[in-house]
Motif scaffolding. Structure first.
Motif, mmCIF file in Angstrom:
data_model
loop_
_atom_site.group_PDB
_atom_site.id
_atom_site.type_symbol
_atom_site.label_atom_id
_atom_site.label_comp_id
_atom_site.label_asym_id
_atom_site.label_seq_id
_atom_site.Cartn_x
_atom_site.Cartn_y
_atom_site.Cartn_z
ATOM 1 N N VAL A 30 0.846 -1.205 0.000
ATOM 2 C CA VAL A 30 0.000 0.000 0.000
ATOM 3 C C VAL A 30 0.877 1.248 0.000
ATOM 4 N N ALA A 31 1.923 1.244 0.828
ATOM 5 C CA ALA A 31 2.822 2.401 0.879
ATOM 6 C C ALA A 31 3.536 2.603 -0.450
ATOM 7 N N MET A 32 3.941 1.517 -1.078
ATOM 8 C CA MET A 32 4.666 1.614 -2.340
ATOM 9 C C MET A 32 3.747 2.034 -3.488
ATOM 10 N N ILE A 33 2.571 1.433 -3.568
ATOM 11 C CA ILE A 33 1.673 1.682 -4.693
ATOM 12 C C ILE A 33 0.934 3.005 -4.551
ATOM 13 N N ARG A 34 0.420 3.278 -3.382
ATOM 14 C CA ARG A 34 -0.390 4.480 -3.168
ATOM 15 C C ARG A 34 0.386 5.658 -2.606
ATOM 16 N N GLY A 35 1.501 5.383 -1.936
ATOM 17 C CA GLY A 35 2.242 6.465 -1.304
ATOM 18 C C GLY A 35 1.559 6.986 -0.058
ATOM 19 N N LEU A 36 0.721 6.170 0.557
ATOM 20 C CA LEU A 36 -0.009 6.581 1.762
ATOM 21 C C LEU A 36 0.790 6.222 3.012
ATOM 22 N N PRO A 37 0.690 7.056 4.053
ATOM 23 C CA PRO A 37 1.388 6.721 5.296
ATOM 24 C C PRO A 37 0.755 5.500 5.957
ATOM 25 N N THR A 38 1.596 4.615 6.486
ATOM 26 C CA THR A 38 1.108 3.410 7.155
ATOM 27 C C THR A 38 1.370 3.443 8.650
ATOM 28 N N ASN A 39 1.982 4.481 9.132
ATOM 29 C CA ASN A 39 2.186 4.689 10.566
ATOM 30 C C ASN A 39 1.399 5.923 10.974
ATOM 31 N N GLY A 40 0.953 5.940 12.203
ATOM 32 C CA GLY A 40 0.245 7.113 12.690
ATOM 33 C C GLY A 40 -1.028 6.746 13.425
ATOM 34 N N LEU A 41 -1.878 7.733 13.579
ATOM 35 C CA LEU A 41 -3.133 7.552 14.299
ATOM 36 C C LEU A 41 -4.101 6.704 13.480
ATOM 37 N N PRO A 42 -4.934 5.917 14.166
ATOM 38 C CA PRO A 42 -5.917 5.122 13.423
ATOM 39 C C PRO A 42 -6.995 6.013 12.815
ATOM 40 N N VAL A 43 -7.454 5.632 11.654
ATOM 41 C CA VAL A 43 -8.533 6.357 10.974
ATOM 42 C C VAL A 43 -9.834 5.754 11.480
ATOM 43 N N THR A 44 -10.388 6.377 12.495
ATOM 44 C CA THR A 44 -11.607 5.843 13.087
ATOM 45 C C THR A 44 -12.474 6.969 13.619
ATOM 46 N N ARG A 45 -13.726 6.834 13.421
ATOM 47 C CA ARG A 45 -14.747 7.732 13.958
ATOM 48 C C ARG A 45 -16.021 6.926 14.054
ATOM 49 N N PRO A 46 -16.858 7.227 15.029
ATOM 50 C CA PRO A 46 -18.142 6.518 15.062
ATOM 51 C C PRO A 46 -19.016 6.941 13.890
ATOM 52 N N THR A 47 -19.758 5.994 13.351
ATOM 53 C CA THR A 47 -20.691 6.308 12.276
ATOM 54 C C THR A 47 -22.019 6.689 12.898
ATOM 55 N N MET A 48 -22.409 7.925 12.704
ATOM 56 C CA MET A 48 -23.674 8.401 13.244
ATOM 57 C C MET A 48 -24.546 8.861 12.085
ATOM 58 N N SER A 49 -25.843 8.712 12.252
ATOM 59 C CA SER A 49 -26.746 9.127 11.191
ATOM 60 C C SER A 49 -27.601 10.319 11.609
ATOM 61 N N CYS A 50 -27.176 11.045 12.622
ATOM 62 C CA CYS A 50 -27.909 12.219 13.088
ATOM 63 C C CYS A 50 -27.686 13.372 12.100
ATOM 64 N N PHE A 51 -28.749 13.775 11.435
ATOM 65 C CA PHE A 51 -28.639 14.811 10.410
ATOM 66 C C PHE A 51 -28.154 16.133 10.997
ATOM 67 N N GLU A 52 -28.590 16.460 12.207
ATOM 68 C CA GLU A 52 -28.227 17.744 12.818
ATOM 69 C C GLU A 52 -26.723 17.830 13.089
ATOM 70 N N VAL A 53 -26.113 16.725 13.548
ATOM 71 C CA VAL A 53 -24.669 16.719 13.815
ATOM 72 C C VAL A 53 -23.896 16.850 12.505
ATOM 73 N N MET A 54 -24.332 16.104 11.481
ATOM 74 C CA MET A 54 -23.686 16.183 10.177
ATOM 75 C C MET A 54 -23.839 17.585 9.583
ATOM 76 N N GLU A 55 -25.014 18.171 9.747
ATOM 77 C CA GLU A 55 -25.270 19.519 9.250
ATOM 78 C C GLU A 55 -24.342 20.530 9.929
ATOM 79 N N ALA A 56 -24.168 20.390 11.244
ATOM 80 C CA ALA A 56 -23.279 21.285 11.986
ATOM 81 C C ALA A 56 -21.830 21.127 11.526
#
Length: 196
Positions: A30-56
């Motif tokens: 992945v690092a060689m082909i895409r050039g993306l960093p493979t070390n660091g913070l995890p890419v994670t967030r809770p998936t929420m479907s609250c329209f008001e939070v997304m709108e904000a």
């Protein structure tokens, strides 16, 4: 009973089995082909479907929010991002950053974290773009590989008819690592993109 438990808890391997052995897409690939960093913070967030939070969140980052018709649960339609990107006038650093965030969200859906529809994007990634200067601190390569592995697992189901995920990564990896799948060289005009 014991065998069923062992089978359930056995870690899944994401390997391709050939007569000469087995191989897998790795973080190094992945690092060689895409050039993306493979070390660091995890890419994670809770998936929420609250329209008001997304709108904000959209109001905070883009100064405009999608309508409910532009959303589907926890997804924002890509047409909204494309329209917003086309309307942004690049007059100052703030507008340039908004433009780049729109482009980044489109890249997430089409290149890194695509789904079968190709029409909407999980808005949980918007929050990760809030600190735009710190976007490099995340391990995007690990997230991309995890998404590919998940897509490969879903594609092995009997009822699955098509696959999603970072397929250009998989195809490029196969082209590089499995030369017996690549076309026989001879006429470079037949495969100009792959030859590059």
């Amino acid at each position: 009973m014991i065998n069923a438990l062992i089978e359930r808890w056995r870690p899944k391997t994401h390997t391709f089995h050939f007569s000469v052995g087995e191989c897998a897409v790795t973080l190094e690939d992945v690092a060689m082909i895409r050039g993306l960093p493979t070390n660091g913070l995890p890419v994670t967030r809770p998936t929420m479907s609250c329209f008001e939070v997304m709108e904000a969140e959209c109001l905070h980052q883009f100064r405009v929010a999608p309508r409910k018709a532009d959303c589907r649960g926890s997804f924002i339609k890509l047409t909204w991002f494309r329209g917003l990107k086309d309307r942004i006038v690049l007059t100052d650093d703030i507008h340039i950053q908004m433009y780049v965030k729109c482009h980044t969200m489109l890249l997430f859906e089409t290149i890194l974290f695509g789904d079968k529809s190709g029409a909407a994007m999980l808005w949980k990634f918007l929050h990760l773009l809030r600190n735009f200067a710190g976007i490099i601190q995340f391990s995007w390569g690990s997230a991309c590989l995890a998404h590919l592995y998940r897509s490969l697992c879903r594609a092995t189901r009997v009822d699955c008819k098509e696959m999603d995920g970072p397929l250009t990564l998989l195809l490029t990896w196969a082209w590089i690592r499995l030369p017996f799948l690549a076309p026989i060289p001879g006429n470079p005009r037949l495969f100009p993109i792959a030859n590059r």
